[in-house]
Design a protein around this motif. Structure first.
Motif, PDB file in Angstrom:
ATOM      1  N   GLY A 182      56.981  -2.363  39.227  1.00 34.17           N
ATOM      2  CA  GLY A 182      56.832  -3.270  38.086  1.00 34.17           C
ATOM      3  C   GLY A 182      56.843  -4.708  38.578  1.00 34.17           C
ATOM      4  N   LYS A 199      56.293   2.209  32.594  1.00 34.05           N
ATOM      5  CA  LYS A 199      55.176   2.788  33.351  1.00 34.05           C
ATOM      6  C   LYS A 199      55.554   4.171  33.878  1.00 34.05           C
ATOM      7  N   HIS A 202      54.796   7.240  31.715  1.00 34.25           N
ATOM      8  CA  HIS A 202      53.488   7.881  31.781  1.00 34.25           C
ATOM      9  C   HIS A 202      53.498   9.000  32.820  1.00 34.25           C
ATOM     10  N   THR A 275      46.840   5.488  37.937  1.00 32.20           N
ATOM     11  CA  THR A 275      46.470   4.175  38.475  1.00 32.20           C
ATOM     12  C   THR A 275      45.143   3.703  37.890  1.00 32.20           C
ATOM     13  N   VAL A 278      45.966   3.569  33.464  1.00 30.68           N
ATOM     14  CA  VAL A 278      47.056   2.810  32.840  1.00 30.68           C
ATOM     15  C   VAL A 278      47.095   1.408  33.441  1.00 30.68           C
ATOM     16  N   ASP A 280      48.173  -1.900  35.088  1.00 28.59           N
ATOM     17  CA  ASP A 280      49.312  -2.321  35.910  1.00 28.59           C
ATOM     18  C   ASP A 280      50.154  -1.155  36.439  1.00 28.59           C
ATOM     19  N   PHE A 281      49.607   0.049  36.424  1.00 25.50           N
ATOM     20  CA  PHE A 281      50.366   1.173  36.986  1.00 25.50           C
ATOM     21  C   PHE A 281      50.156   1.217  38.496  1.00 25.50           C
TER      22      PHE A 281
END
Length: 373
Positions: A182, A199, A202, A275, A278, A280-281
């Motif tokens: 993050g 995150k 998810h 990635t 999502v 900013d994953f």
């Protein structure tokens, strides 16, 4: 030579695994006791101790030549004593059961295999009989790994408890660490922060779906399907800060035909999809300890020999937990698991059924004589 008396002696020796319980006594004292017991009965004793104060013991009764060798394998370490109902090191007998820490898991098996090996070799056999009393099965199994660097055999029996049922398979496992990234920021500045815990949610949803997919997939005839679960999760610094990282430990239990790389590929596929989908994953994946599943050949000579000494139709089964059978099998030693009846492994009350202890000793004695004779 009475396995009940020997078991009582073994139970009275504290052999708690110090990798599980800091300060645990470990295997030194019980290895000393087993060494003396076996030496007085004509076995040559080898002490393996790559890790100081964590010995494994290998006792060998040499054959006259031309016969097959058989290894009897069992672990002498136990889980902790805290929380046990009563004195865990004081063996007590009631209603045909012996109670105490390790009676079931697995000093009953140790007593049976030691007495069986001594009884079976009272008359010379052609093949070698090898008794391996190993360290650390309850944590990392470095004991059997060390033994296999120095000794081999034509076959092996692991005397973990099996309720006198012939155990021909068990699951393996792989541990993984996932770190979801993050961006730390003050809780009042959402435009600057990325919530690593949110995150990670998810990923957890996708992990649950993977578990459902596995449950609906191809089944092993004895073990069913592989499984996966999240074991540990941690993240964040304080209530007023966006968390910069969230760490998840997970375990993938595998069945025969599944491999650690396959399990890793499943997770990397999930992370790749997240990635891409999502915003900013980002996450990293690290594989930890991996242990193979085990499956014996039901037609192996050692399996057929033990079954013939049962004198009755066998119950064939598998275990969901991992054992040292997988290490022996990987080393090219055909093996199976066969042990006592009872209950309470790792529990507040633990016992072995004493009739099953006697029965196990008799079956092992006959198996040794027939296989090594």
């Amino acid at each position: 030579m009475n396995p009940r008396d020997l078991l009582a002696d073994l139970i009275s020796i504290d052999s708690v695994n110090p990798d599980l319980v800091p300060g645990g006594h470990g295997e030194r004292r019980i290895a000393d006791f087993c060494a003396g017991w076996l030496q007085t009965r004509g076995f040559e004793v080898h002490r393996l101790e790559e890790r100081p104060s964590r010995p494994s013991l290998v006792a060998v009764r040499r054959g006259t030549g031309g016969g097959k060798s058989l290894m009897l394998n069992g672990h002498v370490d136990t889980v902790g004593l805290a929380g046990y109902a009563g004195d865990p090191l004081q063996p007590t007998v009631q209603d045909g059961r012996m109670y105490g820490r390790g009676t079931f898991d697995m000093k009953g098996g140790i007593a049976a295999m030691m007495v069986a090996a001594a009884r079976a070799t009272e008359r010379p056999l052609r093949g070698d009989v090898i008794v391996a009393c190993v360290a650390d099965e309850e944590h990392g199994s470095f004991g059997t790994e060390e033994v296999l660097r120095h000794f081999t055999a034509d076959a092996a029996i692991v005397t973990e408890p099996s309720h006198l049922e012939v155990t021909l398979a068990h699951k393996g496992f792989v541990w993984f660490e996932i770190e979801v990234g993050g961006r730390a920021a003050h809780g009042s500045r959402p435009e600057l922060g990325v919530d690593a815990i949110a995150k990670a949610g998810h990923f957890l949803v996708a992990l649950e779906q993977l578990g459902a997919d596995l449950a609906n997939g191809p089944k092993h005839p004895l073990l069913g399907t592989g499984t996966v679960h999240a074991s540990l999760i941690s993240g964040g610094e304080e209530a007023s800060t966006y968390p910069s990282a969230c760490r998840i430990t997970l375990e993938r239990r595998t069945v025969p035909g599944e491999f650690p790389q396959q399990a890793e590929d499943e997770l990397r596929t999930i992370l790749g999809h997240l990635t891409a989908a999502v915003p900013d994953f980002r996450a990293t994946l690290t594989r930890g300890l991996a242990r193979d599943p085990f499956e014996a050949d039901p037609d192996a000579e050692i399996v057929r020999t033990l079954i013939s000494n049962l004198g009755e139709p066998p119950v064939l089964r598998a275990e969901p937990f991992w054992t040292d059978c997988a290490l022996l099998d990987r080393a090219g030693i055909p093996c199976l698991l066969f042990g006592v009846d009872g209950a309470g492994a790792h529990a507040a009350t633990e016992y072995v059924d004493l009739a099953s202890l006697d029965r196990l000793t008799d079956v092992l004695t006959g198996t040794i004589r027939q296989f090594c004779g």
